[in-house]
Design a protein around this motif. Structure first.
Motif, PDB file in Angstrom:
ATOM      1  N   GLU A   1      45.898  15.630  47.698  1.00 31.42           N
ATOM      2  CA  GLU A   1      44.632  15.337  48.362  1.00 31.42           C
ATOM      3  C   GLU A   1      44.707  15.558  49.868  1.00 31.42           C
ATOM      4  OE1 GLU A   1      43.429  11.446  47.323  1.00 31.42           O
ATOM      5  OE2 GLU A   1      43.195  11.874  45.173  1.00 31.42           O
ATOM      6  N   ALA A   2      45.928  15.453  50.440  1.00 31.17           N
ATOM      7  CA  ALA A   2      46.075  15.663  51.888  1.00 31.17           C
ATOM      8  C   ALA A   2      45.872  17.126  52.256  1.00 31.17           C
ATOM      9  CB  ALA A   2      47.455  15.185  52.341  1.00 31.17           C
ATOM     10  N   ARG A   3      46.068  18.025  51.306  1.00 33.86           N
ATOM     11  CA  ARG A   3      45.876  19.458  51.528  1.00 33.86           C
ATOM     12  C   ARG A   3      44.978  19.969  50.414  1.00 33.86           C
ATOM     13  NH1 ARG A   3      49.139  24.263  50.146  1.00 33.86           N
ATOM     14  NH2 ARG A   3      48.714  25.883  51.678  1.00 33.86           N
ATOM     15  N   ASP A   4      43.707  19.675  50.559  1.00 32.94           N
ATOM     16  CA  ASP A   4      42.740  19.921  49.498  1.00 32.94           C
ATOM     17  C   ASP A   4      42.375  21.406  49.457  1.00 32.94           C
ATOM     18  OD1 ASP A   4      40.791  19.901  47.633  1.00 32.94           O
ATOM     19  OD2 ASP A   4      39.468  18.491  48.646  1.00 32.94           O
ATOM     20  N   LEU A   5      42.844  22.098  48.400  1.00 30.02           N
ATOM     21  CA  LEU A   5      42.514  23.507  48.222  1.00 30.02           C
ATOM     22  C   LEU A   5      41.687  23.728  46.955  1.00 30.02           C
ATOM     23  CD1 LEU A   5      45.895  25.279  49.135  1.00 30.02           C
ATOM     24  CD2 LEU A   5      43.886  24.937  50.581  1.00 30.02           C
ATOM     25  N   ASP A   6      41.015  22.671  46.469  1.00 33.59           N
ATOM     26  CA  ASP A   6      40.187  22.817  45.272  1.00 33.59           C
ATOM     27  C   ASP A   6      39.189  23.954  45.464  1.00 33.59           C
ATOM     28  OD1 ASP A   6      41.564  20.610  44.506  1.00 33.59           O
ATOM     29  OD2 ASP A   6      39.830  19.254  44.451  1.00 33.59           O
ATOM     30  N   ASN A   7      39.035  24.787  44.434  1.00 34.96           N
ATOM     31  CA  ASN A   7      38.128  25.918  44.567  1.00 34.96           C
ATOM     32  C   ASN A   7      37.609  26.344  43.202  1.00 34.96           C
ATOM     33  OD1 ASN A   7      39.697  28.581  43.594  1.00 34.96           O
ATOM     34  ND2 ASN A   7      41.167  27.207  44.618  1.00 34.96           N
ATOM     35  N   THR A   8      36.529  27.093  43.229  1.00 31.81           N
ATOM     36  CA  THR A   8      35.993  27.746  42.041  1.00 31.81           C
ATOM     37  C   THR A   8      35.913  29.236  42.324  1.00 31.81           C
ATOM     38  OG1 THR A   8      33.694  27.506  42.791  1.00 31.81           O
ATOM     39  CG2 THR A   8      34.621  25.722  41.444  1.00 31.81           C
ATOM     40  N   SER A   9      36.026  30.024  41.280  1.00 30.10           N
ATOM     41  CA  SER A   9      35.927  31.477  41.458  1.00 30.10           C
ATOM     42  C   SER A   9      35.263  32.072  40.232  1.00 30.10           C
ATOM     43  CB  SER A   9      37.305  32.106  41.666  1.00 30.10           C
ATOM     44  OG  SER A   9      38.091  32.034  40.489  1.00 30.10           O
ATOM     45  N   ASP A  10      34.591  33.181  40.433  1.00 33.74           N
ATOM     46  CA  ASP A  10      34.070  33.946  39.316  1.00 33.74           C
ATOM     47  C   ASP A  10      33.968  35.399  39.733  1.00 33.74           C
ATOM     48  OD1 ASP A  10      31.910  33.902  40.992  1.00 33.74           O
ATOM     49  OD2 ASP A  10      30.528  32.993  39.577  1.00 33.74           O
TER      50      ASP A  10
ATOM     51  N   GLY B   1      33.531  21.004  46.660  1.00 38.65           N
ATOM     52  CA  GLY B   1      33.314  19.758  47.385  1.00 38.65           C
ATOM     53  C   GLY B   1      33.681  19.897  48.852  1.00 38.65           C
ATOM     54  N   ASN B   2      34.542  18.982  49.353  1.00 42.66           N
ATOM     55  CA  ASN B   2      34.958  19.001  50.751  1.00 42.66           C
ATOM     56  C   ASN B   2      36.279  19.737  50.965  1.00 42.66           C
ATOM     57  OD1 ASN B   2      32.725  17.414  51.579  1.00 42.66           O
ATOM     58  ND2 ASN B   2      33.796  15.549  50.893  1.00 42.66           N
ATOM     59  N   SER B   3      36.621  20.604  50.050  1.00 39.49           N
ATOM     60  CA  SER B   3      37.871  21.350  50.141  1.00 39.49           C
ATOM     61  C   SER B   3      37.910  22.207  51.412  1.00 39.49           C
ATOM     62  CB  SER B   3      38.023  22.250  48.918  1.00 39.49           C
ATOM     63  OG  SER B   3      39.063  23.185  49.091  1.00 39.49           O
ATOM     64  N   GLN B   4      39.137  22.403  51.934  1.00 37.69           N
ATOM     65  CA  GLN B   4      39.323  23.260  53.103  1.00 37.69           C
ATOM     66  C   GLN B   4      39.577  24.715  52.704  1.00 37.69           C
ATOM     67  OE1 GLN B   4      43.086  22.269  55.190  1.00 37.69           O
ATOM     68  NE2 GLN B   4      43.522  20.875  53.503  1.00 37.69           N
ATOM     69  N   PHE B   5      39.466  25.027  51.409  1.00 37.93           N
ATOM     70  CA  PHE B   5      39.667  26.402  50.952  1.00 37.93           C
ATOM     71  C   PHE B   5      38.568  27.293  51.530  1.00 37.93           C
ATOM     72  CE2 PHE B   5      39.971  29.986  48.100  1.00 37.93           C
ATOM     73  CZ  PHE B   5      41.316  30.035  47.783  1.00 37.93           C
ATOM     74  N   PRO B   6      38.914  28.477  52.073  1.00 39.07           N
ATOM     75  CA  PRO B   6      37.901  29.339  52.697  1.00 39.07           C
ATOM     76  C   PRO B   6      37.072  30.090  51.659  1.00 39.07           C
ATOM     77  CG  PRO B   6      40.056  30.399  52.771  1.00 39.07           C
ATOM     78  CD  PRO B   6      40.282  29.025  52.204  1.00 39.07           C
ATOM     79  N   SER B   7      35.817  30.343  51.988  1.00 40.39           N
ATOM     80  CA  SER B   7      34.974  31.193  51.144  1.00 40.39           C
ATOM     81  C   SER B   7      35.398  32.648  51.339  1.00 40.39           C
ATOM     82  CB  SER B   7      33.497  31.031  51.516  1.00 40.39           C
ATOM     83  OG  SER B   7      33.058  29.713  51.284  1.00 40.39           O
ATOM     84  N   GLN B   8      35.732  33.315  50.232  1.00 41.43           N
ATOM     85  CA  GLN B   8      36.237  34.682  50.322  1.00 41.43           C
ATOM     86  C   GLN B   8      35.760  35.493  49.130  1.00 41.43           C
ATOM     87  OE1 GLN B   8      37.858  36.057  52.729  1.00 41.43           O
ATOM     88  NE2 GLN B   8      38.963  34.497  53.881  1.00 41.43           N
TER      89      GLN B   8
ATOM     90  N   TYR C   1      48.710  31.478  45.521  1.00 41.17           N
ATOM     91  CA  TYR C   1      48.540  30.371  46.461  1.00 41.17           C
ATOM     92  C   TYR C   1      49.787  30.217  47.333  1.00 41.17           C
ATOM     93  CZ  TYR C   1      44.483  29.063  43.685  1.00 41.17           C
ATOM     94  OH  TYR C   1      43.270  29.068  43.040  1.00 41.17           O
ATOM     95  N   SER C   2      49.567  29.809  48.583  1.00 41.10           N
ATOM     96  CA  SER C   2      50.645  29.670  49.559  1.00 41.10           C
ATOM     97  C   SER C   2      51.042  28.211  49.729  1.00 41.10           C
ATOM     98  CB  SER C   2      50.200  30.234  50.921  1.00 41.10           C
ATOM     99  OG  SER C   2      51.159  29.955  51.916  1.00 41.10           O
ATOM    100  N   THR C   3      52.334  27.975  49.989  1.00 36.54           N
ATOM    101  CA  THR C   3      52.833  26.624  50.253  1.00 36.54           C
ATOM    102  C   THR C   3      52.656  26.221  51.711  1.00 36.54           C
ATOM    103  OG1 THR C   3      55.053  27.452  50.736  1.00 36.54           O
ATOM    104  CG2 THR C   3      54.575  26.859  48.446  1.00 36.54           C
ATOM    105  N   LEU C   4      52.345  27.166  52.586  1.00 39.14           N
ATOM    106  CA  LEU C   4      52.255  26.874  54.018  1.00 39.14           C
ATOM    107  C   LEU C   4      50.998  26.073  54.331  1.00 39.14           C
ATOM    108  CD1 LEU C   4      53.368  30.334  55.411  1.00 39.14           C
ATOM    109  CD2 LEU C   4      54.731  28.250  55.274  1.00 39.14           C
ATOM    110  N   ALA C   5      51.132  25.106  55.231  1.00 43.81           N
ATOM    111  CA  ALA C   5      50.029  24.197  55.539  1.00 43.81           C
ATOM    112  C   ALA C   5      48.845  24.923  56.170  1.00 43.81           C
ATOM    113  CB  ALA C   5      50.511  23.074  56.459  1.00 43.81           C
ATOM    114  N   ASP C   6      49.088  26.028  56.891  1.00 50.71           N
ATOM    115  CA  ASP C   6      48.002  26.725  57.584  1.00 50.71           C
ATOM    116  C   ASP C   6      47.523  27.965  56.834  1.00 50.71           C
ATOM    117  OD1 ASP C   6      50.298  28.161  57.957  1.00 50.71           O
ATOM    118  OD2 ASP C   6      50.042  28.475  60.108  1.00 50.71           O
ATOM    119  N   ARG C   7      47.991  28.153  55.598  1.00 48.69           N
ATOM    120  CA  ARG C   7      47.570  29.302  54.797  1.00 48.69           C
ATOM    121  C   ARG C   7      47.046  28.821  53.451  1.00 48.69           C
ATOM    122  NH1 ARG C   7      48.156  33.485  58.655  1.00 48.69           N
ATOM    123  NH2 ARG C   7      49.986  32.916  59.901  1.00 48.69           N
ATOM    124  N   ALA C   8      46.008  29.477  52.943  1.00 55.29           N
ATOM    125  CA  ALA C   8      45.468  29.107  51.638  1.00 55.29           C
ATOM    126  C   ALA C   8      46.140  29.902  50.523  1.00 55.29           C
ATOM    127  CB  ALA C   8      43.960  29.343  51.617  1.00 55.29           C
ATOM    128  N   TYR C   9      46.259  31.200  50.706  1.00 55.66           N
ATOM    129  CA  TYR C   9      46.833  32.066  49.691  1.00 55.66           C
ATOM    130  C   TYR C   9      47.247  33.373  50.355  1.00 55.66           C
ATOM    131  CZ  TYR C   9      42.273  34.434  49.797  1.00 55.66           C
ATOM    132  OH  TYR C   9      41.146  35.096  50.204  1.00 55.66           O
TER     133      TYR C   9
END
Length: 435
Positions: free
Chosen positions: A248-257, A285-292, A321-329
């Motif tokens: 939850e501290a690094r919320d990358l929840d996302n949906t894709s289609d 939701g409030n995920s920090q995952f970027p829209s791409q 997906y990336s393990t780095l705190a400043d990268r999403a994937y």
């Protein structure tokens, strides 16, 4: 930064278990160079026939193949990883015993299951030593105008975590699948498929890099395909996915289609499959995952050059997906080839692959990172008497990053001894391989 791995595999009692090793892992975060993509769709009935015929024990309609041995014996020496973490030196081995079973309830239905418990041993790092294995059960139906699959798998195996983190670790993956294919018109097939899966680092509770990617995913697909009688096919596929991360501290929840186009051909000497699509990713939701929006796809082509030689070529572009705190994937791009030659019961192969890992930042102000990757390797398989074969392999991968602290290379040397015969034919991936 260097990682050097000496891998040895000696199988006990003349029984072999074809597990993914450090040299050939095909896990959810890692794809080994030199191989075709995984199989697609529901397996055909013919793809189970060889497994059933080769089973060592016959109990009428029930066929059983025992397995016993140890694999992934490796000395690991590392000085870093793609996430900037420190490495260590240690020895590891995996011991496995179990069975695979196949039961035909009729000419149209096959039950299959496997119970393959294992123990992963680390000499110094006791926290990584634990029991794991591969467990699964499946029900497959094959009819004139329809096929179906109901299956569940639980795999706790040691593999490289990802291209980003070239470190052997145990990964737990579960997957439940329900799928049906129906021929609605002559040569026109409709497929519906759903799956629910989990991915987590199996024994690294205190490692924030590994645990940050623990997640649950739900995948749903709908496909319409034209399969011509002369071995070619065209398909349009819709694929949607929902991914929920445990951290939850690094919320990358996302949906894709996305909508994908596919084409395939299987002739006497040439087989190929291509799939390409546009994948839209949105934060949930409030995920920090970027829209791409990303273009992804896979192309596999296999050409038989002669009776005992073949050339495999492939290209892929996918999201990891990336393990780095400043990268999403990162976008994992690769183009490669494998040449296989066989003569007098000896098989030899060479491979080469070039690619790029393009990391996508959570913050547009963060410096971009791109790792150029080059890999090459060779393998040799020879008979040992009348019952066994011996395989030797070597693989080298070099990562050249625009951020020098992430430069690294990986060298893997492997040897295995197993009961069996040499397979001359090189094949594309089959969805029946894991069963």
């Amino acid at each position: 930064m260097r990682i050097s791995i000496l891998v040895g595999s000696l199988l006990v009692g003349g029984l072999w278990l074809a597990l993914a090793s450090a040299c050939s892992a095909q896990g959810g975060q890692y794809t080994s160079p030199g191989g075709a993509g995984p199989g697609r769709g529901i397996p055909d009935a013919t793809q189970f026939e060889d497994k059933i015929e080769d089973a060592r024990w016959n109990f009428g309609s029930l066929r059983v193949s025992p397995a016993l041995g140890f694999d992934d014996a490796a000395f690991v020496s590392s000085e870093g990883a793609g996430n900037g973490a420190d490495g260590d030196d240690d020895f590891t081995a995996t011991f496995t015993a179990g069975v695979r079973a196949y039961l035909r309830s009729s000419s149209n239905v096959v039950f299959t299951g496997h119970v393959l418990p294992s123990y992963v041993f680390w000499q110094d790092n006791d926290d990584k030593s634990h029991f794991g294995g591969r467990y699964g059960a499946g029900l497959f139906g094959f009819f004139n105008r329809a096929k179906f699959q109901l299956s569940y798998q639980y795999n706790d195996e040691q593999t490289f975590f990802s291209d980003e983190v070239q470190e052997l670790t145990s990964v737990l993956e579960t997957r439940a699948i329900a799928a049906v294919e129906v021929e609605v018109l002559r040569n026109l097939w409709i497929t519906a498929r759903g799956s629910a899966s989990t991915f987590e680092a199996a024994n690294d509770d205190d490692d924030v890099f590994f645990r940050s990617l623990d997640r649950d995913s739900t995948l749903y697909e709908a496909e319409i395909a034209y399969k011509a009688p002369d071995a070619w096919s065209l398909a349009v596929l819709y694929r949607g996915e929902e991914t929920d991360f445990a951290d939850e501290a690094r919320d990358l929840d996302n949906t894709s289609d996305g909508l994908y186009l596919g084409a395939g051909y299987e002739g006497n000497r040439l087989a190929l499959y291509a799939e390409v699509g546009r994948r839209e990713l949105e934060p949930d939701g409030n995920s920090q995952f970027p829209s791409q929006e990303e273009t992804v796809g896979q192309v596999d082509a296999l050409l038989e050059l002669g009776a005992r030689s073949a050339l495999l070529g492939y290209a892929r572009r996918d999201i990891t997906y990336s393990t780095l705190a400043d990268r999403a994937y990162f976008l994992d791009e690769a183009i490669g080839a494998r040449l296989q030659l066989s003569a007098r019961k000896v098989r030899f192969g060479v491979l080469a692959e070039v690619g790029e890992n393009d990391y996508q930042s959570l913050d547009p102000l963060v410096e971009s990172r791109v790792d150029d990757v080059i890999s090459y390797g060779a393998d040799l398989t020879i008979p040992l008497g009348d019952l066994f074969i011996v395989s030797f392999n070597a693989l080298y991968s070099e990562f050249d990053s625009n951020q020098p602290e992430f430069d690294r290379d990986v060298t893997t040397w492997g040897v295995s001894v197993r009961l069996g015969s040499i397979r001359d034919r090189l094949q594309l991936g089959s969805p029946a391989d894991e069963w």
